[in-house]
Design a protein around this motif. Sequence first.
Motif, PDB file in Angstrom:
ATOM      1  N   MET A  17     -23.821 -28.600  -8.128  1.00 40.64           N
ATOM      2  CA  MET A  17     -23.192 -28.945  -9.422  1.00 40.64           C
ATOM      3  C   MET A  17     -22.013 -27.984  -9.696  1.00 40.64           C
ATOM      4  O   MET A  17     -22.135 -26.787  -9.465  1.00 40.64           O
ATOM      5  N   SER A  18     -20.935 -28.529 -10.242  1.00 43.39           N
ATOM      6  CA  SER A  18     -19.775 -27.672 -10.505  1.00 43.39           C
ATOM      7  C   SER A  18     -19.998 -26.853 -11.777  1.00 43.39           C
ATOM      8  O   SER A  18     -20.885 -27.165 -12.580  1.00 43.39           O
ATOM      9  N   GLU A  19     -19.161 -25.856 -11.954  1.00 40.25           N
ATOM     10  CA  GLU A  19     -19.289 -24.976 -13.123  1.00 40.25           C
ATOM     11  C   GLU A  19     -19.183 -25.768 -14.430  1.00 40.25           C
ATOM     12  O   GLU A  19     -19.968 -25.574 -15.355  1.00 40.25           O
ATOM     13  N   ALA A  20     -18.203 -26.696 -14.483  1.00 38.24           N
ATOM     14  CA  ALA A  20     -18.000 -27.490 -15.700  1.00 38.24           C
ATOM     15  C   ALA A  20     -19.231 -28.340 -15.985  1.00 38.24           C
ATOM     16  O   ALA A  20     -19.691 -28.428 -17.129  1.00 38.24           O
ATOM     17  N   GLU A  21     -19.779 -28.985 -14.931  1.00 37.90           N
ATOM     18  CA  GLU A  21     -20.958 -29.839 -15.113  1.00 37.90           C
ATOM     19  C   GLU A  21     -22.154 -29.011 -15.612  1.00 37.90           C
ATOM     20  O   GLU A  21     -22.915 -29.445 -16.475  1.00 37.90           O
TER      21      GLU A  21
ATOM     22  N   LYS B  10     -22.050 -26.228 -17.338  1.00 39.22           N
ATOM     23  CA  LYS B  10     -21.833 -25.759 -18.704  1.00 39.22           C
ATOM     24  C   LYS B  10     -22.050 -26.869 -19.729  1.00 39.22           C
ATOM     25  O   LYS B  10     -22.526 -26.602 -20.838  1.00 39.22           O
ATOM     26  N   LEU B  11     -21.707 -28.116 -19.347  1.00 37.30           N
ATOM     27  CA  LEU B  11     -21.802 -29.215 -20.315  1.00 37.30           C
ATOM     28  C   LEU B  11     -23.248 -29.654 -20.558  1.00 37.30           C
ATOM     29  O   LEU B  11     -23.555 -30.208 -21.611  1.00 37.30           O
ATOM     30  N   GLY B  12     -24.155 -29.417 -19.600  1.00 35.73           N
ATOM     31  CA  GLY B  12     -25.551 -29.824 -19.770  1.00 35.73           C
ATOM     32  C   GLY B  12     -25.654 -31.327 -19.946  1.00 35.73           C
ATOM     33  O   GLY B  12     -24.691 -32.069 -19.699  1.00 35.73           O
ATOM     34  N   GLU B  13     -26.822 -31.838 -20.348  1.00 38.52           N
ATOM     35  CA  GLU B  13     -26.983 -33.279 -20.602  1.00 38.52           C
ATOM     36  C   GLU B  13     -26.241 -33.627 -21.889  1.00 38.52           C
ATOM     37  O   GLU B  13     -26.691 -33.270 -22.975  1.00 38.52           O
ATOM     38  N   SER B  14     -25.098 -34.268 -21.806  1.00 41.84           N
ATOM     39  CA  SER B  14     -24.297 -34.577 -22.995  1.00 41.84           C
ATOM     40  C   SER B  14     -23.375 -35.758 -22.705  1.00 41.84           C
ATOM     41  O   SER B  14     -23.130 -36.074 -21.537  1.00 41.84           O
ATOM     42  N   PRO B  15     -22.871 -36.413 -23.763  1.00 44.50           N
ATOM     43  CA  PRO B  15     -21.890 -37.491 -23.540  1.00 44.50           C
ATOM     44  C   PRO B  15     -20.663 -36.973 -22.779  1.00 44.50           C
ATOM     45  O   PRO B  15     -20.085 -37.692 -21.962  1.00 44.50           O
ATOM     46  N   ALA B  16     -20.294 -35.727 -23.055  1.00 47.77           N
ATOM     47  CA  ALA B  16     -19.125 -35.164 -22.364  1.00 47.77           C
ATOM     48  C   ALA B  16     -19.373 -35.094 -20.864  1.00 47.77           C
ATOM     49  O   ALA B  16     -18.474 -35.364 -20.056  1.00 47.77           O
TER      50      ALA B  16
ATOM     51  N   SER C  49     -21.378 -37.073 -19.116  1.00 44.45           N
ATOM     52  CA  SER C  49     -21.316 -38.451 -18.592  1.00 44.45           C
ATOM     53  C   SER C  49     -19.866 -38.879 -18.398  1.00 44.45           C
ATOM     54  O   SER C  49     -19.509 -39.485 -17.387  1.00 44.45           O
ATOM     55  N   GLU C  50     -19.031 -38.537 -19.396  1.00 47.66           N
ATOM     56  CA  GLU C  50     -17.617 -38.929 -19.295  1.00 47.66           C
ATOM     57  C   GLU C  50     -16.939 -38.200 -18.131  1.00 47.66           C
ATOM     58  O   GLU C  50     -16.191 -38.806 -17.355  1.00 47.66           O
ATOM     59  N   LEU C  51     -17.220 -36.902 -18.013  1.00 52.60           N
ATOM     60  CA  LEU C  51     -16.619 -36.122 -16.913  1.00 52.60           C
ATOM     61  C   LEU C  51     -17.020 -36.710 -15.559  1.00 52.60           C
ATOM     62  O   LEU C  51     -16.178 -36.874 -14.663  1.00 52.60           O
ATOM     63  N   LYS C  52     -18.317 -37.079 -15.428  1.00 54.21           N
ATOM     64  CA  LYS C  52     -18.791 -37.634 -14.153  1.00 54.21           C
ATOM     65  C   LYS C  52     -18.122 -38.968 -13.835  1.00 54.21           C
ATOM     66  O   LYS C  52     -17.746 -39.223 -12.697  1.00 54.21           O
ATOM     67  N   ALA C  53     -17.963 -39.813 -14.872  1.00 52.73           N
ATOM     68  CA  ALA C  53     -17.325 -41.118 -14.660  1.00 52.73           C
ATOM     69  C   ALA C  53     -15.861 -40.933 -14.265  1.00 52.73           C
ATOM     70  O   ALA C  53     -15.356 -41.602 -13.339  1.00 52.73           O
ATOM     71  N   LEU C  54     -15.189 -39.997 -14.947  1.00 52.27           N
ATOM     72  CA  LEU C  54     -13.776 -39.739 -14.614  1.00 52.27           C
ATOM     73  C   LEU C  54     -13.656 -39.181 -13.196  1.00 52.27           C
ATOM     74  O   LEU C  54     -12.773 -39.578 -12.425  1.00 52.27           O
ATOM     75  N   ARG C  55     -14.568 -38.299 -12.825  1.00 52.39           N
ATOM     76  CA  ARG C  55     -14.514 -37.725 -11.474  1.00 52.39           C
ATOM     77  C   ARG C  55     -14.808 -38.769 -10.405  1.00 52.39           C
ATOM     78  O   ARG C  55     -14.243 -38.705  -9.302  1.00 52.39           O
ATOM     79  N   ALA C  56     -15.657 -39.744 -10.745  1.00 50.06           N
ATOM     80  CA  ALA C  56     -15.931 -40.826  -9.780  1.00 50.06           C
ATOM     81  C   ALA C  56     -14.647 -41.624  -9.545  1.00 50.06           C
ATOM     82  O   ALA C  56     -14.321 -41.997  -8.405  1.00 50.06           O
ATOM     83  N   SER C  57     -13.897 -41.895 -10.623  1.00 55.80           N
ATOM     84  CA  SER C  57     -12.623 -42.620 -10.471  1.00 55.80           C
ATOM     85  C   SER C  57     -11.611 -41.783  -9.693  1.00 55.80           C
ATOM     86  O   SER C  57     -10.884 -42.309  -8.836  1.00 55.80           O
TER      87      SER C  57
END
Length: 107
Positions: free
Chosen positions: A1-5, A7-13, A15-23
């Motif tokens: 897991m990356s540092e940003a992931e 730090k964000l923990g289980e959160s909407p942010a 989920s959004e970061l993961k979706a953006l990174r998938a794109s």
Amino acid sequence: MSEAENKLGESPALSELKALRASIDNIDAALVHMLAERFKCTQKVGVLKATNDLPPADPAREKIQIERLRQLAGDANLDPDFAEKFLNFIVKEVIRHHEAIAAEAGN
Ligand SMILES: O=C(O)C(=O)C[C@]1(C(=O)O)C=C[C@@H](O)C=C1
């Protein structure tokens, strides 16, 4: 897991970061495949140039390409200076390949 992931923990942010990174990963894959296709074409141009005694670089063609890409970039809200630098970076590598092909052919 990356540092940003982390730090964000289980959160909407998260989920959004993961979706953006998938794109981003899909886009990066497409870029690699497009570049591979471009280099397949330029390899053939390199052979054509070497067998017809043409110089590796064609500054007049590059000027046209830069103008066109700068226009396309502007229309797409991409920094035209960045688009020009990116093209120059690729073309520099292509010219290096052309020179190697010419040297191989004994030109
Ligand atoms: O069109 C050519 O003559 C090429 O060799 C291809 C290419 C390019 O990568 O687009 C590379 C070198 C030239 O200076 C101009 C364009």
